[in-house]
Design a protein around this motif. Structure first.
Motif, PDB file in Angstrom:
ATOM      1  N   ASN A  45       0.825  -1.212   0.000  1.00  0.00           N
ATOM      2  CA  ASN A  45       0.000   0.000   0.000  1.00  0.00           C
ATOM      3  C   ASN A  45       0.860   1.262   0.000  1.00  0.00           C
ATOM      4  OD1 ASN A  45      -2.273  -1.636   0.087  1.00  0.00           O
ATOM      5  ND2 ASN A  45      -2.541  -1.414   2.285  1.00  0.00           N
ATOM      6  N   MET A  46       1.895   1.257   0.840  1.00  0.00           N
ATOM      7  CA  MET A  46       2.789   2.412   0.917  1.00  0.00           C
ATOM      8  C   MET A  46       3.519   2.610  -0.415  1.00  0.00           C
ATOM      9  SD  MET A  46       6.049   3.195   3.416  1.00  0.00           S
ATOM     10  CE  MET A  46       6.984   1.827   2.744  1.00  0.00           C
ATOM     11  N   LEU A  47       3.999   1.532  -0.997  1.00  0.00           N
ATOM     12  CA  LEU A  47       4.709   1.603  -2.271  1.00  0.00           C
ATOM     13  C   LEU A  47       3.795   2.142  -3.369  1.00  0.00           C
ATOM     14  CD1 LEU A  47       7.221   1.016  -3.981  1.00  0.00           C
ATOM     15  CD2 LEU A  47       6.370  -1.329  -4.244  1.00  0.00           C
ATOM     16  N   TYR A  48       2.580   1.642  -3.424  1.00  0.00           N
ATOM     17  CA  TYR A  48       1.614   2.095  -4.429  1.00  0.00           C
ATOM     18  C   TYR A  48       1.361   3.598  -4.290  1.00  0.00           C
ATOM     19  CZ  TYR A  48      -2.845   2.513  -6.908  1.00  0.00           C
ATOM     20  OH  TYR A  48      -3.854   2.911  -7.744  1.00  0.00           O
ATOM     21  N   GLU A  49       1.132   4.045  -3.074  1.00  0.00           N
ATOM     22  CA  GLU A  49       0.890   5.476  -2.838  1.00  0.00           C
ATOM     23  C   GLU A  49       2.089   6.327  -3.244  1.00  0.00           C
ATOM     24  OE1 GLU A  49      -0.267   5.963   1.227  1.00  0.00           O
ATOM     25  OE2 GLU A  49      -2.110   4.813   0.954  1.00  0.00           O
ATOM     26  N   GLN A  50       3.280   5.885  -2.888  1.00  0.00           N
ATOM     27  CA  GLN A  50       4.479   6.639  -3.238  1.00  0.00           C
ATOM     28  C   GLN A  50       4.683   6.700  -4.741  1.00  0.00           C
ATOM     29  OE1 GLN A  50       6.743   8.532  -1.498  1.00  0.00           O
ATOM     30  NE2 GLN A  50       5.144   8.350   0.040  1.00  0.00           N
ATOM     31  N   ILE A  51       4.426   5.606  -5.419  1.00  0.00           N
ATOM     32  CA  ILE A  51       4.578   5.587  -6.878  1.00  0.00           C
ATOM     33  C   ILE A  51       3.625   6.593  -7.513  1.00  0.00           C
ATOM     34  CG2 ILE A  51       4.222   4.220  -8.974  1.00  0.00           C
ATOM     35  CD1 ILE A  51       5.261   1.795  -7.348  1.00  0.00           C
ATOM     36  N   LEU A  52       2.382   6.607  -7.048  1.00  0.00           N
ATOM     37  CA  LEU A  52       1.412   7.537  -7.618  1.00  0.00           C
ATOM     38  C   LEU A  52       1.803   8.987  -7.367  1.00  0.00           C
ATOM     39  CD1 LEU A  52      -2.021   5.835  -6.872  1.00  0.00           C
ATOM     40  CD2 LEU A  52      -0.640   5.727  -8.960  1.00  0.00           C
ATOM     41  N   VAL A  53       2.253   9.290  -6.174  1.00  0.00           N
ATOM     42  CA  VAL A  53       2.661  10.656  -5.841  1.00  0.00           C
ATOM     43  C   VAL A  53       3.865  11.071  -6.686  1.00  0.00           C
ATOM     44  CG1 VAL A  53       3.678  12.097  -4.030  1.00  0.00           C
ATOM     45  CG2 VAL A  53       1.713  10.654  -3.506  1.00  0.00           C
ATOM     46  N   LEU A  54       4.874  10.219  -6.727  1.00  0.00           N
ATOM     47  CA  LEU A  54       6.087  10.555  -7.474  1.00  0.00           C
ATOM     48  C   LEU A  54       5.832  10.608  -8.982  1.00  0.00           C
ATOM     49  CD1 LEU A  54       8.603   8.488  -5.347  1.00  0.00           C
ATOM     50  CD2 LEU A  54       8.336  10.969  -5.375  1.00  0.00           C
ATOM     51  N   LYS A  55       4.935   9.754  -9.456  1.00  0.00           N
ATOM     52  CA  LYS A  55       4.560   9.800 -10.875  1.00  0.00           C
ATOM     53  C   LYS A  55       3.914  11.144 -11.197  1.00  0.00           C
ATOM     54  CE  LYS A  55       1.434   7.722 -14.219  1.00  0.00           C
ATOM     55  NZ  LYS A  55       0.415   6.697 -14.485  1.00  0.00           N
ATOM     56  N   GLN A  56       2.988  11.577 -10.355  1.00  0.00           N
ATOM     57  CA  GLN A  56       2.316  12.858 -10.585  1.00  0.00           C
ATOM     58  C   GLN A  56       3.306  14.018 -10.526  1.00  0.00           C
ATOM     59  OE1 GLN A  56      -0.947  13.139 -11.584  1.00  0.00           O
ATOM     60  NE2 GLN A  56      -0.226  15.187 -12.051  1.00  0.00           N
ATOM     61  N   GLU A  57       4.221  13.981  -9.575  1.00  0.00           N
ATOM     62  CA  GLU A  57       5.242  15.026  -9.483  1.00  0.00           C
ATOM     63  C   GLU A  57       6.087  15.063 -10.746  1.00  0.00           C
ATOM     64  OE1 GLU A  57       7.465  14.380  -5.886  1.00  0.00           O
ATOM     65  OE2 GLU A  57       5.806  15.006  -4.606  1.00  0.00           O
ATOM     66  N   SER A  58       6.429  13.903 -11.245  1.00  0.00           N
ATOM     67  CA  SER A  58       7.228  13.825 -12.463  1.00  0.00           C
ATOM     68  C   SER A  58       6.459  14.383 -13.653  1.00  0.00           C
ATOM     69  CB  SER A  58       7.631  12.369 -12.728  1.00  0.00           C
ATOM     70  OG  SER A  58       8.382  12.278 -13.899  1.00  0.00           O
ATOM     71  N   LEU A  59       5.178  14.058 -13.760  1.00  0.00           N
ATOM     72  CA  LEU A  59       4.364  14.585 -14.842  1.00  0.00           C
ATOM     73  C   LEU A  59       4.222  16.100 -14.751  1.00  0.00           C
ATOM     74  CD1 LEU A  59       1.566  11.870 -14.956  1.00  0.00           C
ATOM     75  CD2 LEU A  59       3.324  12.281 -16.694  1.00  0.00           C
ATOM     76  N   ASN A  60       4.079  16.608 -13.527  1.00  0.00           N
ATOM     77  CA  ASN A  60       3.969  18.062 -13.332  1.00  0.00           C
ATOM     78  C   ASN A  60       5.255  18.768 -13.750  1.00  0.00           C
ATOM     79  OD1 ASN A  60       1.381  17.744 -12.351  1.00  0.00           O
ATOM     80  ND2 ASN A  60       1.977  17.877 -10.206  1.00  0.00           N
ATOM     81  N   LYS A  61       6.409  18.180 -13.461  1.00  0.00           N
ATOM     82  CA  LYS A  61       7.684  18.762 -13.858  1.00  0.00           C
ATOM     83  C   LYS A  61       7.809  18.836 -15.376  1.00  0.00           C
ATOM     84  CE  LYS A  61      10.355  17.238  -9.853  1.00  0.00           C
ATOM     85  NZ  LYS A  61      11.393  16.290  -9.387  1.00  0.00           N
ATOM     86  N   LYS A  62       7.332  17.793 -16.060  1.00  0.00           N
ATOM     87  CA  LYS A  62       7.431  17.758 -17.515  1.00  0.00           C
ATOM     88  C   LYS A  62       6.530  18.791 -18.184  1.00  0.00           C
ATOM     89  CE  LYS A  62       8.931  13.042 -18.129  1.00  0.00           C
ATOM     90  NZ  LYS A  62       8.753  11.782 -18.852  1.00  0.00           N
ATOM     91  N   GLN A  63       5.436  19.149 -17.518  1.00  0.00           N
ATOM     92  CA  GLN A  63       4.507  20.112 -18.084  1.00  0.00           C
ATOM     93  C   GLN A  63       5.016  21.550 -17.978  1.00  0.00           C
ATOM     94  OE1 GLN A  63       0.751  19.448 -16.178  1.00  0.00           O
ATOM     95  NE2 GLN A  63       0.283  17.648 -17.425  1.00  0.00           N
ATOM     96  N   LYS A  64       5.948  21.797 -17.084  1.00  0.00           N
ATOM     97  CA  LYS A  64       6.457  23.152 -16.878  1.00  0.00           C
ATOM     98  C   LYS A  64       7.475  23.547 -17.906  1.00  0.00           C
ATOM     99  CE  LYS A  64       5.531  23.354 -11.988  1.00  0.00           C
ATOM    100  NZ  LYS A  64       6.043  23.535 -10.666  1.00  0.00           N
TER     101      LYS A  64
END
Length: 64
Positions: A45-64
């Motif tokens: 559960n912790m791993l899944y949550e971290q992956i989703l958070v870090l994935k979103q952060e990575s996508l946000n960085k690419k959009q900037k």
């Protein structure tokens, strides 16, 4: 986990899992994690949550 261990954990996920997770949906990510019998459910559960958070952060960085 110490603060340093948490940061190292996140860094490892960013470098090893997130590049693949960027091309997957949440269901696919969850399915892969659930198939690993060697880790307990709380860690999954912790791993899944971290992956989703870090994935979103990575996508946000690419959009900037």
């Amino acid at each position: 986990m110490t603060v340093e261990e948490i940061e190292e954990f996140k860094k490892t996920i960013e470098q090893t899992i997130v590049p693949h997770a960027l091309y997957m949906n949440q269901k696919q990510i969850h399915s892969i994690i659930e198939k690993v019998p060697e880790i307990d459910q709380k860690f999954k559960n912790m791993l899944y949550e971290q992956i989703l958070v870090l994935k979103q952060e990575s996508l946000n960085k690419k959009q900037k």
